[in-house]
Design an enzyme around this catalytic site. Sequence first.
Site, PDB file in Angstrom:
ATOM      1  CE  LYS A 129      -2.927  -2.846   0.475  1.00  0.00           C
ATOM      2  NZ  LYS A 129      -3.904  -3.402  -0.389  1.00  0.00           N
ATOM      3  CG  ASP A 130      -0.683   5.021  -1.729  1.00  0.00           C
ATOM      4  OD1 ASP A 130      -1.248   4.448  -2.112  1.00  0.00           O
ATOM      5  OD2 ASP A 130       0.013   5.363  -2.667  1.00  0.00           O
ATOM      6  CE  LYS A 131       7.564   7.157   3.896  1.00  0.00           C
ATOM      7  NZ  LYS A 131       8.782   7.845   3.865  1.00  0.00           N
TER       8      LYS A 131
END
Length: 630
Positions: free
Chosen positions: A262-264
């Site tokens: 997932k996105d940071k």
Amino acid sequence: MEETAGSPPVLSGEKRCGAREDPEPAAKRFRVEDEHEEEESEARDEEEQGGDEEEKGDHFADMMKHGLSESDVGIHKFISDHEGFSGILKERYSDFVVHEINKDGKIVALDDLSVPADVEETSTDCDNTDCPVLTEEQKLQLTELQLFKNKEGNVAIEVLEDSKEKRTLLHKEVKTLFPGLETKTEEREGKRFIVAYHAAGKKALSEVRSSAAPRKHSWPKTRGSFCHFVLYKENKDTMDAINVLSKFLRVRPNMFSYMGTKDKRAVTVQEIAVLKISAERLAHLNKCLMNLKLGNFCYKNRPLKLGELQGNHFTVILRNISGSQEQVERAMTSLRDTGFINYYGMQRFGTTAIPTHQIGRAILQNNWKEVVDLILKPRPGAEKSYLVKCREEWARSQDPEAALKKLPVKRCVEGQLLRGLVMYGTNNIITAFGLIPRNNRLMYIHSYQSYVWNSMVSKRVEEFGLKAVGGDLILKGGSAHVLSDDEAEKQSIHDVVMPLPGFDVIYPTHSVGQCYSEMLSADNLDISNMRHKVRDYSLAGAYRRVVIRPRDVRWELIHYDDPRVPLVHTDVEKLENRPAPVYLKEGKYRVLKMEFSLPSSTYATMAIREVLKMDTSIKNQTRLNTTWFN
């Protein structure tokens, strides 16, 4: 995949709790690309991090002046006819919230921090009446020690009825229940004590030796071998979070499995599984983790696999929008009813002045000197000072050993390549390049495939619009099928796929098929021979849908006065009974809050792009943020 490698960042910071995705290979037989995409997302995260310090706003803005725009990577077309408007994406990381959709179609949420009733640690070495059990007072003392509230710096527990077996069990109990603490046995005035302490002061919690062997704990035969749990994280990428957990638990990161990264720069919620670590041990970590929270524990007999998720549900805040109510309604209705072009998003191509697809093209051309040059040569835009010095040294001397000495951080791609050149020499670049982790190397060539796909889909939409035509491809029984004119009448644009170039795909038989051949030929590549002398770099190809229609689309226009106030009620805030954000009927600024679900391997930023009709590149978003803050 969801927006893993990070969509446009912003120049402000925030704190909340006490929390990439990429797309699809197939062939004449349909292949799904999700697993490769997730692995490459990790590779991009590693490459972009390079060092540990955060970029300052002005520094980052300067770097992005030389970054990519959408037109640089083949993203040219829109499919809706509404008038576009501006808005700021990810002004705060909490403006981008992602919930995984598991393989059963359920949206994963963190809503239970309790430990299942049957997870108490048991030992086959003794029965409970004879085992040493920590008293409540001792547990309180150890908790305070763990959180650095104990001024003594250690806790001494007297061993009653001393024996080696009982001391061993007490050591185990302290380390199990209180991650980050070490224990030793001391003799004081003729009595034995177990002394608990932090092994390396306050850094112990974050710097436990990653090489430490997993500790052996008894594991009930009736319990599944894998503890599944929900991981909530803020402003931290998935691999960073797993590395933190592995250090606390003294296990290797490969003990964990997951369905996607997932996105940071986001608040994200996903399922994780870990081998033979109890829910109780995991739950205890909630006392000392920052921006991470674990819950919804259960035991199963299998780990998770990359790509087996159905997709992701997004809640997105677009701040300071300029569009009218009517513009917003038309844009969101079009997104719900028609969808968006399924482009590979900007994070697929890197964040620096040297796009990853250019390196990929050089690899496929067997132009290894150019590969090295593109990775190591000086590049425009601000970078960390040690990288600038390293590049300057390489440009001056072409000496890999001298350039490597300029790098305090050797794990970045530049460091790994230079180390390979030192070991194998500049005349053996292919072997030296092999020291870069495989995921990073494949990222480059898959980035080139994505660049070709984006360019060809722009051409397809320009020439034939939003209807299926003869010569298009669809997937039929797991294989690609060329539509006749009559068949095309019965198909929708949502059925049409386009190939990523490779040796195991077919191409459209209309004019765009010839465009593939011409584009690759211009890059000195032969579309009929996509096999490479290095097997890893041989491209099988894949199929990817041209247009995606999101599910569960909802939206509302809201107002606010304070840009620092979060506008999404997170899972952790709900668990802690914190009040939901209050939306004003009138306010200084306007926000478009939108929610939608996407299949895995699809970019949320490309859906947002279709709504705004504006460039979603970091370069453009940084400009917007700079203007907004000034």
